[in-house]
Design a protein around this motif. Structure first.
Motif, short mmCIF file in Angstrom:
data_model
loop_
_atom_site.label_atom_id
_atom_site.label_comp_id
_atom_site.label_asym_id
_atom_site.label_seq_id
_atom_site.Cartn_x
_atom_site.Cartn_y
_atom_site.Cartn_z
N GLU A 13 -4.57 -13.54 -24.56
CA GLU A 13 -3.94 -14.35 -23.52
C GLU A 13 -3.09 -15.46 -24.14
O GLU A 13 -1.96 -15.71 -23.71
N VAL A 14 -3.60 -16.10 -25.17
CA VAL A 14 -2.88 -17.19 -25.84
C VAL A 14 -1.62 -16.65 -26.52
O VAL A 14 -0.54 -17.24 -26.41
N VAL A 15 -1.73 -15.52 -27.21
CA VAL A 15 -0.57 -14.92 -27.88
C VAL A 15 0.46 -14.52 -26.84
O VAL A 15 1.67 -14.73 -27.04
N GLY A 16 0.01 -13.97 -25.73
CA GLY A 16 0.94 -13.60 -24.66
C GLY A 16 1.68 -14.81 -24.13
O GLY A 16 2.89 -14.75 -23.87
N GLY A 17 0.98 -15.91 -23.98
CA GLY A 17 1.62 -17.15 -23.51
C GLY A 17 2.65 -17.64 -24.49
O GLY A 17 3.73 -18.11 -24.10
N ALA A 18 2.33 -17.55 -25.77
CA ALA A 18 3.28 -17.97 -26.80
C ALA A 18 4.53 -17.10 -26.80
O ALA A 18 5.66 -17.59 -26.91
N LYS A 19 4.33 -15.79 -26.65
CA LYS A 19 5.47 -14.87 -26.59
C LYS A 19 6.35 -15.17 -25.37
O LYS A 19 7.57 -15.14 -25.46
N GLU A 20 5.69 -15.42 -24.25
CA GLU A 20 6.45 -15.73 -23.04
C GLU A 20 7.31 -16.97 -23.23
O GLU A 20 8.49 -16.99 -22.91
N LYS A 21 6.71 -18.01 -23.78
CA LYS A 21 7.45 -19.26 -24.00
C LYS A 21 8.57 -19.08 -25.02
O LYS A 21 9.68 -19.57 -24.82
N LEU A 22 8.27 -18.38 -26.11
CA LEU A 22 9.29 -18.13 -27.12
C LEU A 22 10.44 -17.32 -26.55
O LEU A 22 11.61 -17.61 -26.80
N GLY A 23 10.11 -16.30 -25.76
CA GLY A 23 11.15 -15.50 -25.12
C GLY A 23 12.00 -16.32 -24.18
O GLY A 23 13.22 -16.14 -24.11
N ASP A 24 11.36 -17.25 -23.47
CA ASP A 24 12.09 -18.12 -22.55
C ASP A 24 13.03 -19.05 -23.32
O ASP A 24 14.20 -19.19 -22.97
N VAL A 25 12.52 -19.65 -24.38
CA VAL A 25 13.31 -20.60 -25.17
C VAL A 25 14.49 -19.91 -25.86
O VAL A 25 15.59 -20.46 -25.92
N THR A 26 14.26 -18.70 -26.35
CA THR A 26 15.31 -17.98 -27.09
C THR A 26 16.15 -17.09 -26.18
O THR A 26 17.02 -16.37 -26.66
N ASN A 27 15.86 -17.12 -24.88
CA ASN A 27 16.58 -16.31 -23.90
C ASN A 27 16.42 -14.81 -24.18
O ASN A 27 17.33 -14.02 -23.97
N ASN A 28 15.22 -14.45 -24.68
CA ASN A 28 14.90 -13.06 -24.98
C ASN A 28 14.00 -12.53 -23.85
O ASN A 28 12.79 -12.73 -23.86
N GLU A 29 14.62 -11.88 -22.87
CA GLU A 29 13.88 -11.43 -21.69
C GLU A 29 12.82 -10.39 -22.04
O GLU A 29 11.76 -10.35 -21.42
N SER A 30 13.09 -9.56 -23.03
CA SER A 30 12.13 -8.54 -23.43
C SER A 30 10.86 -9.17 -23.98
O SER A 30 9.74 -8.77 -23.63
N LEU A 31 11.00 -10.15 -24.85
CA LEU A 31 9.85 -10.84 -25.43
C LEU A 31 9.09 -11.61 -24.36
O LEU A 31 7.85 -11.61 -24.33
N GLU A 32 9.82 -12.24 -23.46
CA GLU A 32 9.19 -12.98 -22.37
C GLU A 32 8.36 -12.03 -21.49
O GLU A 32 7.21 -12.34 -21.13
N ALA A 33 8.92 -10.88 -21.16
CA ALA A 33 8.22 -9.90 -20.34
C ALA A 33 6.99 -9.36 -21.06
O ALA A 33 5.93 -9.16 -20.44
#
Length: 61
Positions: A13-33
């Motif tokens: 869950e924590v790793v998923g949250g980090a990926k979501e935030k990183l994807g949001d910050v970097t504008n990477n929709e795939s990583l965010e999803a």
């Protein structure tokens, strides 16, 4: 569920949250999803753990 499973699911869950935030910050929709998907899977596993724990409490297993 054992303690190891609970820790593993919380870590997912924590790793998923980090990926979501990183994807949001970097504008990477795939990583965010992917992060959102991982969080959802972890939360589903945790819900199952809660049901099993409650059943143990009720039935003394």
């Amino acid at each position: 569920m054992g303690l190891g499973d609970k820790i593993s699911n919380k870590a997912q869950e924590v790793v998923g949250g980090a990926k979501e935030k990183l994807g949001d910050v970097t504008n990477n929709e795939s990583l965010e999803a992917e992060g959102i998907k991982e969080q959802a899977a972890a939360k589903a596993k945790q819900a199952g753990e809660h049901v099993q724990d409650a059943a143990k409490d009720v039935f003394g297993g």
